[in-house]
Design a protein around this motif. Structure first.
Motif, PDB file in Angstrom:
ATOM      1  N   PHE A 150      -6.723   3.939  -3.651  1.00 25.06           N
ATOM      2  CA  PHE A 150      -7.169   2.548  -3.534  1.00 25.06           C
ATOM      3  C   PHE A 150      -8.694   2.454  -3.536  1.00 25.06           C
ATOM      4  O   PHE A 150      -9.258   1.455  -3.969  1.00 25.06           O
ATOM      5  N   ARG A 151      -9.347   3.516  -3.082  1.00 26.35           N
ATOM      6  CA  ARG A 151     -10.807   3.542  -3.018  1.00 26.35           C
ATOM      7  C   ARG A 151     -11.418   3.363  -4.409  1.00 26.35           C
ATOM      8  O   ARG A 151     -12.492   2.786  -4.538  1.00 26.35           O
ATOM      9  N   LEU A 162      -4.038   0.115 -11.777  1.00 23.64           N
ATOM     10  CA  LEU A 162      -3.632  -0.446 -10.481  1.00 23.64           C
ATOM     11  C   LEU A 162      -2.186  -0.109 -10.141  1.00 23.64           C
ATOM     12  O   LEU A 162      -1.770  -0.283  -8.994  1.00 23.64           O
ATOM     13  N   MET A 219     -10.256   1.648  -6.899  1.00 24.67           N
ATOM     14  CA  MET A 219      -9.867   0.420  -7.603  1.00 24.67           C
ATOM     15  C   MET A 219     -11.027  -0.572  -7.652  1.00 24.67           C
ATOM     16  O   MET A 219     -11.701  -0.807  -6.654  1.00 24.67           O
ATOM     17  N   GLY A 220     -11.207  -1.165  -8.807  1.00 23.18           N
ATOM     18  CA  GLY A 220     -12.312  -2.100  -8.998  1.00 23.18           C
ATOM     19  C   GLY A 220     -13.162  -1.666 -10.177  1.00 23.18           C
ATOM     20  O   GLY A 220     -13.232  -0.476 -10.496  1.00 23.18           O
ATOM     21  N   VAL A 238       0.854  -1.190   0.000  1.00 23.83           N
ATOM     22  CA  VAL A 238       0.000   0.000   0.000  1.00 23.83           C
ATOM     23  C   VAL A 238       0.889   1.240   0.000  1.00 23.83           C
ATOM     24  O   VAL A 238       1.792   1.356   0.821  1.00 23.83           O
ATOM     25  N   TYR A 286      -5.863   7.136   0.308  1.00 20.55           N
ATOM     26  CA  TYR A 286      -7.178   6.491   0.475  1.00 20.55           C
ATOM     27  C   TYR A 286      -7.938   6.497  -0.857  1.00 20.55           C
ATOM     28  O   TYR A 286      -8.440   5.465  -1.297  1.00 20.55           O
TER      29      TYR A 286
END
Ligand SMILES: [Zn+2]
Lengths: 290, 338
Positions: free
Chosen positions: B311-312, B261, B314-315, B211, B308
């Motif tokens: 990564f928040r 990513l 991602m998806g 991270v 934050y």
């Protein structure tokens, strides 16, 4: 509410016999006895003979833990995409369609607000029946939104975990959900709010290595398989004989990971009691009986 | 350090290199000038290497990432950084040889460097489990990261692991919890974190120190939710299909960049990092230093917010209609009522 249809009312955990298809028997993996499904459903899906905990459906779990009609589902509209256009022996799309058909749910977790005893909580219920409870983008996003909303509304979080880990079919997008959900846990924790993780059979790999082990209190159901790597992988890698009871809830209680192993019939009582201690506006201490 | 371990698809290069050596010997023995021929073959080798490395399949990329002569964490620390003070132990159980850490200086930055470490021979691989860290490794990493944060030092992590160690002791000491706590805590450390995947990015074991504010990946490194062999065993019941699995998993540096990513793909020298380790270290050092130069100027609150948000987002999923319900039975279980 959409998920459970219009007539659902969680008035009682017990189920009327006529709702259950007749003639269904299962062999108990715990004791090998043949158990009537009716008997199982009436006993919270716990084997009457050996106390083996069978999987519960999401509706059963919600009925078990929450107050009648207190559940309102959040983010039910999220659907898995197929970002990798993943094709193995069968495609991810086909797998998704098949699992949606067989479970009646759009993905592997249901999240919502609910009351447990007097406590308004944010509740997540994972479902191993949907692609092994695996965490792809939808599961990661729903869990993250659940925790974020809990932080905003100052609710405790309770997540009932059941998962084989990160969802292979979404590749690295799945792996990153571990970081995303853990980030949400960090903010919820920083806000001084409690999180109780309930580990059910099985909880492993990527879910175990993220939000499942980040609970302020970690509870497991008896006999649940809980771990990071699979037993077969460990045996192959190390060529070692695995100790008896390895990766069971009881093993992990002995080794200091779990706060408690709790029988399903006591789960709600234990959650309420814990929330009485942990919840931000904890219930007033009742006067001791004279 | 010329590479002596030959990957299957590198054979044509190795054959030309052999020819080149013979030509050198011939020229010495016979005292004949063949410099024209030597130059011609050298040019051909460069040409061939460029061609092969520009057309690597995902499975070939994985093989390059696992090349036994590829530079490892300690090699990069030695080549990119100076004044390294190694620090040991998790202060709880032990010191994990698979997780290296300590203070070091890169460019003008005094940092904490942490990385997973593979062994070069049987003895060192027994010690570090082929680069698979134990729970105490992840806890050592966290201890050192918190130490860095206390004294305002940026953190650099180098990832090169097939995965966290799958063993009895890992489970007994709760490897999953160790990784999870790292994931959570790395979002709270108020100093810059630069992550570089330098070889194998093996699933949760890689993410356990992964991270950060800037995620770099070397051109021929890979990062995957599951090993290609593991994926093949699930999909085709046969680990021999690892090449097909590597392709479907979208695990190459270019794929990860495409999915947002990773932030930057760091180029490797022609023929991979193992062909020219010093050059590889120079290229990586430049990328890390650039990232640090940027990040040290960002106030820590902004840094944490951006981390934050990074990564928040991602998806990838579909926001369906608000009350769309999937087809099929409402619920297979009786408690849903009828
Ligand atoms: Zn039984």
């Amino acid at each position: 509410m959409a998920l459970f249809g219009k007539k659902t009312r969680y008035t009682s955990v017990t189920v009327r016999k006529r709702d259950i298809p007749d003639g269904l028997w299962v062999k108990c993996p715990g004791c090998g006895e043949i158990v009537y499904r009716n008997a199982l459903a009436e006993a919270l899906q716990v084997c009457p003979k050996c106390q083996y905990h069978f999987p519960m459906s999401r509706a059963e779990r919600i009925a078990l833990l929450t107050e009648p009609a207190s559940w309102s589902e959040w983010d039910a509209h999220l659907r898995s995409a197929d970002p990798l256009e993943f094709t193995g022996a069968t495609s991810y799309r086909e797998k998704l369609e098949e699992n949606i058909r067989t479970t009646g749910h759009p993905d592997a977790v249901s999240c919502g607000g609910a009351r447990i005893g007097p406590h308004e909580v944010a509740l997540g219920v994972m479902d191993f029946a949907f692609l092994g409870g695996s965490m792809g983008s939808v599961v990661g996003e729903k869990i993250t939104r659940l925790i974020e909303r809990a932080t905003a509304e100052r609710r405790p979080v309770v997540i009932v975990c059941a998962s084989g880990g990160a969802r292979m079919y979404e590749g690295m997008l799945s792996l990153m959900q571990m970081a995303k959900t853990s980030a949400a846990c960090a903010r919820h924790r920083d806000a001084g709010l409690p999180y109780i993780a309930v580990l059910t059979n099985p909880t492993t790999a990527g879910v175990m290595a993220s939000f499942a082990t980040l609970g302020d209190v970690i509870i497991a159901e008896p006999g649940a398989l809980i771990g990071f790597a699979g037993p077969r992988v460990i045996r192959e890698t190390t060529q070692q004989e695995l100790p008896p009871g390895f990766q069971t809830a009881e093993f992990l209680l002995d080794h200091g990971l779990l706060d408690a192993v709790v029988h399903r019939r006591d789960l709600k009582t234990v959650l309420i009691r814990l929330l009485d201690y942990l919840a931000p506006a904890g219930a007033a201490v009742p006067a001791p009986a004279p | 350090m010329p590479s002596t371990y030959v990957l299957p698809f590198e054979k044509p290069i190795a054959e030309l290199e052999q020819k080149l050596r013979e030509l050198h010997r011939f020229s010495e023995e016979q005292d004949i000038d063949v410099s024209g021929e030597i130059r011609r073959i050298e040019e051909k080798i460069r040409e061939l290497r460029r061609k092969i490395y520009s057309e690597l399949t995902p499975w070939q990329q994985v093989q390059v990432a696992r090349h036994p002569q590829r530079p490892y964490t300690r090699d990069y620390i030695g080549a990119m950084m100076r004044e390294f003070v190694e620090l040991h132990g998790d202060r709880r159980f032990g010191d994990d040889a698979a997780m290296v850490g300590g203070f070091a200086t890169i460019g003008s930055h005094r940092v904490m460097v942490i990385g997973t470490q593979k062994g070069r021979d049987t003895k060192s691989n027994v010690r570090c489990h082929f680069g698979c860290a134990l729970p105490e490794g992840y806890r050592k990493a966290l201890r050192l990261m918190r130490l860095a944060a206390r004294f305002g030092r940026p953190i650099v992590t180098l990832i090169d692991t097939p995965g966290a160690y799958p063993g009895i002791e890992s489970e007994e000491r709760h490897i999953a919890e160790a990784i999870a706590v790292n994931l959570r805590e790395m979002f709270t450390l108020p100093v810059p974190i630069v992550v570089a995947v330098i070889g194998e990015g093996g699933s949760g074991g890689a993410l356990g120190i992964g991270v950060g504010d800037r995620i770099l990946i070397l051109e021929h490194a890979y990062y995957s939710v599951i090993s290609p062999e593991g994926c093949a065993a699930i999909l085709w019941k046969d680990r021999a299909y690892a090449d097909r699995a590597a392709a479907v998993l979208k695990l190459t540096a270019a794929d990860l960049r495409r999915f947002g990513l990773v932030d930057e793909v760091v180029p490797e020298p022609e023929g991979g990092a193992h062909a020219a380790p010093a050059m590889a270290a120079t290229l990586l050092a430049a990328a890390i230093t650039r990232a640090l130069d940027d990040l040290v100027r960002v106030p820590s609150a902004e840094l944490l917010d951006a981390r934050y948000r990074k990564f928040r987002q991602m998806g990838i999923w579909i926001e369906g209609a608000a009350d769309a319900v999937p087809p099929g039975p409402r619920d297979a279980d009786p408690a849903a009522g009828a």
